[in-house]
Scaffold this motif. Structure first.
Motif, short mmCIF file in Angstrom:
data_model
loop_
_atom_site.label_atom_id
_atom_site.label_comp_id
_atom_site.label_asym_id
_atom_site.label_seq_id
_atom_site.Cartn_x
_atom_site.Cartn_y
_atom_site.Cartn_z
N HIS A 163 0.82 -1.21 0.00
CA HIS A 163 0.00 0.00 0.00
C HIS A 163 0.85 1.25 0.00
O HIS A 163 0.35 2.34 0.19
N MET A 164 2.18 1.10 -0.16
CA MET A 164 3.04 2.29 -0.24
C MET A 164 3.52 2.45 -1.68
O MET A 164 3.70 1.46 -2.39
N PHE A 208 11.30 4.01 3.34
CA PHE A 208 10.69 3.62 4.63
C PHE A 208 11.71 3.53 5.76
O PHE A 208 11.49 4.09 6.85
N ASP A 219 1.72 -11.25 4.80
CA ASP A 219 2.95 -11.91 4.40
C ASP A 219 4.03 -11.75 5.47
O ASP A 219 4.38 -10.64 5.86
N TYR A 275 2.08 1.16 9.85
CA TYR A 275 2.41 1.21 8.43
C TYR A 275 2.14 -0.10 7.70
O TYR A 275 2.08 -0.13 6.48
N LEU A 276 2.02 -1.20 8.44
CA LEU A 276 1.87 -2.49 7.76
C LEU A 276 0.52 -3.12 8.08
O LEU A 276 -0.26 -3.43 7.19
N PRO A 307 -2.96 -0.73 7.39
CA PRO A 307 -3.29 -0.63 5.97
C PRO A 307 -3.74 -1.97 5.39
O PRO A 307 -4.64 -2.02 4.56
N HIS A 308 -3.13 -3.04 5.87
CA HIS A 308 -3.50 -4.36 5.39
C HIS A 308 -4.94 -4.69 5.79
O HIS A 308 -5.62 -5.46 5.11
#
Ligand code: ATP
Ligand code: MG
Lengths: 331, 293
Positions: free
Chosen positions: A89-90, A98, B185, B205-206, B209-210
């Motif tokens: 999503h980036m 990052f 993942d 950030y991970l 959003p996932h």
């Protein structure tokens, strides 16, 4: 001049030793390739170095500092995964930047470094796309960019090219090698493809079942394999192995001869041609000897015998590799 | 030859699905048409005379009724509150379950169980065993802490209903989130770890959003059900105190079966359909964006 040192590193999964008492010193600035058949522990060893797994025994030194229990982020290593593991999503820009953002670097400096790396990897037009909108080769370059931008002490590559088609893989191989030499950064590169290992490496380490079989420069391994396994693993097509009386005449339990070291001769082992592979620049002739032993010999195009032809072949005596009954090379 | 055969097959196919299409249409169209017709009638079950045609009078009366606007606001407020509680709680629960080292299987069964409790039963349990100011568990806890017992249904009836509904939807949200978390993942996590991401950065950030996509699906499905919330209100507050917990569904019920005003109820029902469509329209746009992004 070694930058990463492994001392007796062992990793067990249950009873199985995936990595078994590995001692290894990895030279600064060079490209070291780990190669070996599937399941021999290459990925596990790389993950141990990265800190994604903890060793059961042994010590790991990076720049003479004991980092055995250090968190992955503090080791200063960057890894490129086989699946690329891009953040979906980036944008490409955010993906590459990052680590710098997490490190608290100022925005203008992040932008400058990302732009520089993107230019180096020909990614500038794609900076504002997301990974889903990139081709496999472009994703691959983003993954490399993410590693390069951090200016790490060393790169760890785990089969980074295995998802690409053959032509692109060949190109990326060269590009990656050039990039690494330009940056002068130490790199460890894992592959199970011996041809890739030969083309990329300053130094190859051959693994089997969690142990090191042999380590050395590519041509050293090619010309002086330490044992039967390395002899069979390095080089394509593989060496011809012969045992029995033919080996005995060379005073060995088993002998191995590369296809290019066999010639058609008046005196020699007689056999019948079964298949001829025409590759253009060269041809490979498959024979069966009288006792059924298979043999491959390289021949110049236009000089190949016909299918079914009977002929005699002999090895170049100086190029015969001799092995004892324990599989180790004889002096 | 093949063209004719396929044309024939198509005609046969159409013929074969006709009964179900007709049945489905009848099932949808007939009630809708009847509702439309009733909405245009002055049709009160307590009046002796025949129903008279009233045109748009029922709608005019509805739109002039302050109770109607209150019900719309209550509906949306309940929706927002229950969504926030169940999605937020489900997220936290899923994150905890994802890191639970042992007993994950058993925990999962425990977590899903509220989903199998009938709405009426759940509401009664909450009303009498949990939130009762005299004999409820919450009052007992408050007492243990030396606090005065809180009368949920008297002082915060909407919040109380929202909590009950959210409790029922919590497992649904948690399970969907948990499934999504387990599909994240692991190499992405490891890459982030090497990039220097701590637990907070990883979440921000991970992980979050996932989870945007599953969250959108949860919101959409829950919205469909929460717009027509009825049983929980009926069992606990009866729409009160006053009309504090009267949502559209409950308003329609009151009109039809307490005031015996079929015309008014039908009009309110039609307005509810329009409202649901408006909400659904915005939801789908919102979610569509997060699905394509
Ligand atoms: N998490 C794990 N749990 C249990 N066994 C594992 C785990 N990871 C790896 N192994 C085992 O350890 C051995 C080495 O695995 P590893 O992934 O390092 O192989 P590899 O050399 O990278 O192979 P490949 O070329 O197929 O990638 C294998 O036998 C594998 O089954
Ligand atoms: Mg591997």
């Amino acid at each position: 001049m070694s930058q990463i040192e492994l001392h007796g590193i062992t990793k067990r999964f249950g009873d199985h030793r995936a990595v078994d008492r590995i001692d290894l010193a990895i030279a600064r600035g060079g490209m070291t390739v780990f190669v070996g058949p599937s399941g021999c522990g290459k990925t596990t060893l790389l993950r141990l170095i990265a800190g994604l797994e903890d060793p059961d025994e042994g010590r790991l030194l990076i720049d003479d500092e004991d980092m055995t229990g250090t968190a992955p982020a503090q080791r200063g290593l960057a890894m490129v995964f086989q699946s690329y593991a891009l953040y979906p999503h980036m944008t490409v820009r955010a993906n590459i930047g990052f680590a710098l953002k997490l490190a608290g670097m100022a925005r203008p400096e992040i932008d400058a470094r990302v732009e520089r790396v993107a230019a180096m990897l020909h990614l500038t037009p794609y900076l504002d796309r997301r990974p889903a909108a990139l081709s496999g080769g472009q994703r691959q370059r983003v993954a490399i960019g993410r590693a390069v931008v951090r200016e790490p002490r060393a790169f760890l590559f785990d089969e980074p090219l295995s998802n690409l088609d053959a032509a692109l893989r060949g190109r990326m191989r060269v590009e990656l090698r050039r990039l690494q030499q330009e940056l002068g950064t130490t790199a460890i590169y894992v592959t199970h493809d011996q041809a890739e290992a030969m083309t990329m490496a300053d130094r190859i380490v051959v693994f089997r079942d969690g142990r090191i079989e042999q380590a050395g420069r590519p041509l050293e391994l090619y010309h002086r394999p330490a044992n039967r396994f390395v002899a069979g693993f390095i080089g394509s097509p593989a060496m011809n192995f012969l045992a029995g009386p033919r080996a005995a005449t060379f005073g060995a339990a088993e002998i191995a001869i590369r296809p290019e070291d066999l010639t058609v001769a008046a005196e020699g082992w007689s056999g019948t041609v079964t298949v001829v592979e025409h590759l253009g620049a060269e041809s490979y002739v498959h024979l069966v000897l009288e006792d059924g032993a298979p043999l491959v010999l390289r021949s110049r195009p236009g000089e190949e015998p016909a299918n079914g032809a009977k002929l005699r072949v002999a090895p170049v005596a100086a190029k015969v590799h001799r092995f004892g009954s324990d599989g180790l090379a004889l002096g | 030859m093949t063209v004719r055969a396929s044309r024939h097959a198509r005609r046969l196919g159409r013929l074969l699905v006709t009964p179900s299409v007709v049945a489905l249409l009848a099932w949808m169209i007939v009630p809708l048409a009847m509702t439309l017709w009733f909405a245009a009638l002055d049709y009160r079950l307590l009046d002796a005379g025949p129903a008279r045609f009233a045109g748009l009078a029922n709608f005019a009366a509805l739109l002039a009724d302050p109770g109607f606007y209150a019900a719309v606001i209550t509906t949306l407020y309940l929706l927002a509150l229950a969504l926030a509680l169940s999605v937020g709680g489900g997220l936290v629960l899923a994150l905890l379950l994802d890191v639970a080292a042992f007993g994950r299987g058993a925990l999962r069964v425990l977590v899903i169980s509220p989903f199998f409790v009938m709405p009426t039963v759940a509401a009664l349990v909450w009303k009498n065993l949990m939130m009762s100011p005299v004999s409820g568990v919450l009052a007992w806890i408050a007492q243990g802490l030396g606090l005065p017992a809180f009368d949920w249904f008297a002082h915060a009836p909407l919040v109380a209903v929202a909590i009950i509904v959210a409790w029922q939807w919590l497992p649904f949200a948690a399970l969907i989130f948990l499934t999504a978390l387990q599909s994240l993942d692991s190499e992405q996590r490891e890459a982030a770890q090497l990039d220097g991401a701590g637990p907070i950065a990883m979440l921000r950030y991970l992980t979050l959003p996932h989870l945007a996509r599953p969250a959108a699906v949860i919101v959409m499905i829950e919205t469909l059900f929460l717009l027509s919330l009825f049983a929980e209100i009926f069992v606990t507050t009866g729409g009160g105190p006053g009309n504090a917990t009267t949502n559209l569904a409950f308003l329609i019920y009151q009109q039809a079966l307490q005031s015996y005003d079929v015309g008014g109820a039908s009009a309110a029902g039609l307005v509810a359909v329009v409202l649901a469509n408006i909400v659904a329209f915005f939801m789908v746009r919102l979610i569509g964006r997060s699905l394509t992004a």
